[in-house]
Design a protein around this motif. Structure first.
Motif, PDB file in Angstrom:
ATOM      1  N   VAL A   1      14.479  -3.970 -28.349  1.00  0.00           N
ATOM      2  CA  VAL A   1      16.063  -3.311 -28.189  1.00  0.00           C
ATOM      3  C   VAL A   1      15.914  -1.882 -28.420  1.00  0.00           C
ATOM      4  CG1 VAL A   1      18.292  -3.428 -28.397  1.00  0.00           C
ATOM      5  CG2 VAL A   1      17.091  -5.604 -28.397  1.00  0.00           C
ATOM      6  N   ALA A   2      15.196  -1.696 -29.456  1.00  0.00           N
ATOM      7  CA  ALA A   2      14.906  -0.126 -29.827  1.00  0.00           C
ATOM      8  C   ALA A   2      14.387   0.600 -28.614  1.00  0.00           C
ATOM      9  CB  ALA A   2      14.327   0.037 -31.031  1.00  0.00           C
TER      10      ALA A   2
ATOM     11  N   ASN B   1      17.948 -10.934 -33.805  1.00  0.00           N
ATOM     12  CA  ASN B   1      16.810 -11.268 -34.466  1.00  0.00           C
ATOM     13  C   ASN B   1      15.934  -9.955 -34.894  1.00  0.00           C
ATOM     14  OD1 ASN B   1      14.118 -12.344 -35.197  1.00  0.00           O
ATOM     15  ND2 ASN B   1      15.155 -14.222 -35.233  1.00  0.00           N
ATOM     16  N   SER B   2      15.383  -9.869 -36.112  1.00  0.00           N
ATOM     17  CA  SER B   2      14.456  -8.814 -36.254  1.00  0.00           C
ATOM     18  C   SER B   2      13.219  -8.928 -35.228  1.00  0.00           C
ATOM     19  CB  SER B   2      13.978  -8.739 -37.515  1.00  0.00           C
ATOM     20  OG  SER B   2      14.984  -8.482 -38.480  1.00  0.00           O
ATOM     21  N   ASP B   3      12.681 -10.056 -34.854  1.00  0.00           N
ATOM     22  CA  ASP B   3      11.623 -10.180 -34.043  1.00  0.00           C
ATOM     23  C   ASP B   3      11.856  -9.458 -32.665  1.00  0.00           C
ATOM     24  OD1 ASP B   3      10.486 -11.642 -36.068  1.00  0.00           O
ATOM     25  OD2 ASP B   3      10.763 -13.523 -35.403  1.00  0.00           O
TER      26      ASP B   3
ATOM     27  N   GLN C   1      21.703  -3.801 -37.454  1.00  0.00           N
ATOM     28  CA  GLN C   1      22.672  -4.140 -38.379  1.00  0.00           C
ATOM     29  C   GLN C   1      21.977  -5.037 -39.808  1.00  0.00           C
ATOM     30  OE1 GLN C   1      25.890  -4.722 -38.610  1.00  0.00           O
ATOM     31  NE2 GLN C   1      26.320  -3.191 -36.839  1.00  0.00           N
ATOM     32  N   LEU C   2      22.902  -5.215 -40.622  1.00  0.00           N
ATOM     33  CA  LEU C   2      22.532  -5.784 -41.866  1.00  0.00           C
ATOM     34  C   LEU C   2      21.293  -6.765 -41.619  1.00  0.00           C
ATOM     35  CD1 LEU C   2      25.873  -6.022 -43.882  1.00  0.00           C
ATOM     36  CD2 LEU C   2      23.869  -4.551 -44.506  1.00  0.00           C
ATOM     37  N   GLY C   3      20.293  -6.923 -42.143  1.00  0.00           N
ATOM     38  CA  GLY C   3      19.189  -7.982 -42.057  1.00  0.00           C
ATOM     39  C   GLY C   3      18.319  -7.687 -40.958  1.00  0.00           C
ATOM     40  N   VAL C   4      18.715  -6.761 -40.163  1.00  0.00           N
ATOM     41  CA  VAL C   4      17.801  -6.533 -38.867  1.00  0.00           C
ATOM     42  C   VAL C   4      16.818  -5.287 -39.204  1.00  0.00           C
ATOM     43  CG1 VAL C   4      17.800  -5.731 -36.562  1.00  0.00           C
ATOM     44  CG2 VAL C   4      19.645  -7.344 -37.421  1.00  0.00           C
TER      45      VAL C   4
END
Length: 140
Positions: free
Chosen positions: A92-93, A85-87, A107-110
């Motif tokens: 993670v980055a 999830n983007s949140d 990924q797509l949508g993130v």
């Protein structure tokens, strides 16, 4: 919001897929065949990438030992492919930077623009809101 092209230009995508290395930690990869990460990891393997599943369950997926976190992986990883999830993706980055990865792929949508800026500022290549399983066959 930025234009999608800023999230990963073609040169950056090509560099990550061809020059950044072949060991890809896939964060969010489990043995659940219904999840996108499962199929994308298969495509990456088909194109010669070593995938490393990263999921709290630390399952073996596609014949590769899983780990509960990036920090638990006892060897270097080149690219961190993020299926969370983007949140949660920004954390993670940051972990990918701390791990010494060469690139991060959301990924797509993130999407997390602040994480994109931090990761790029740390000297890593980064792509966001794209899928390597779509991009890698296009390299020809």
């Amino acid at each position: 919001m930025r234009e999608a092209a800023v999230y990963g230009d073609e040169a950056t995508i090509r560099r990550i897929l061809t020059e950044s290395g072949d060991t890809w930690a896939v964060v969010g990869l489990s043995s659940n065949r219904g999840r996108a990460a499962y199929g994308v990891a298969q495509v990456l393997q088909r194109f010669g990438k070593r995938i490393v599943p990263v999921h709290p369950k630390a399952e073996t997926v596609h014949g590769e030992q899983g780990y509960a976190s990036l920090a638990d992986i006892p060897f270097d990883v080149d690219v961190v492919d993020v299926f969370v999830n983007s949140d949660l993706a920004g954390t993670v980055a940051d972990e990918a930077v701390a791990k010494g990865a060469r690139a991060v792929w959301f990924q797509l949508g993130v999407i997390d623009e602040a994480a994109y800026d931090r990761t790029r500022a740390a000297g890593l290549d980064m792509v966001m809101d794209r899928c390597p399983a779509i991009e890698i066959p296009l390299l020809g």
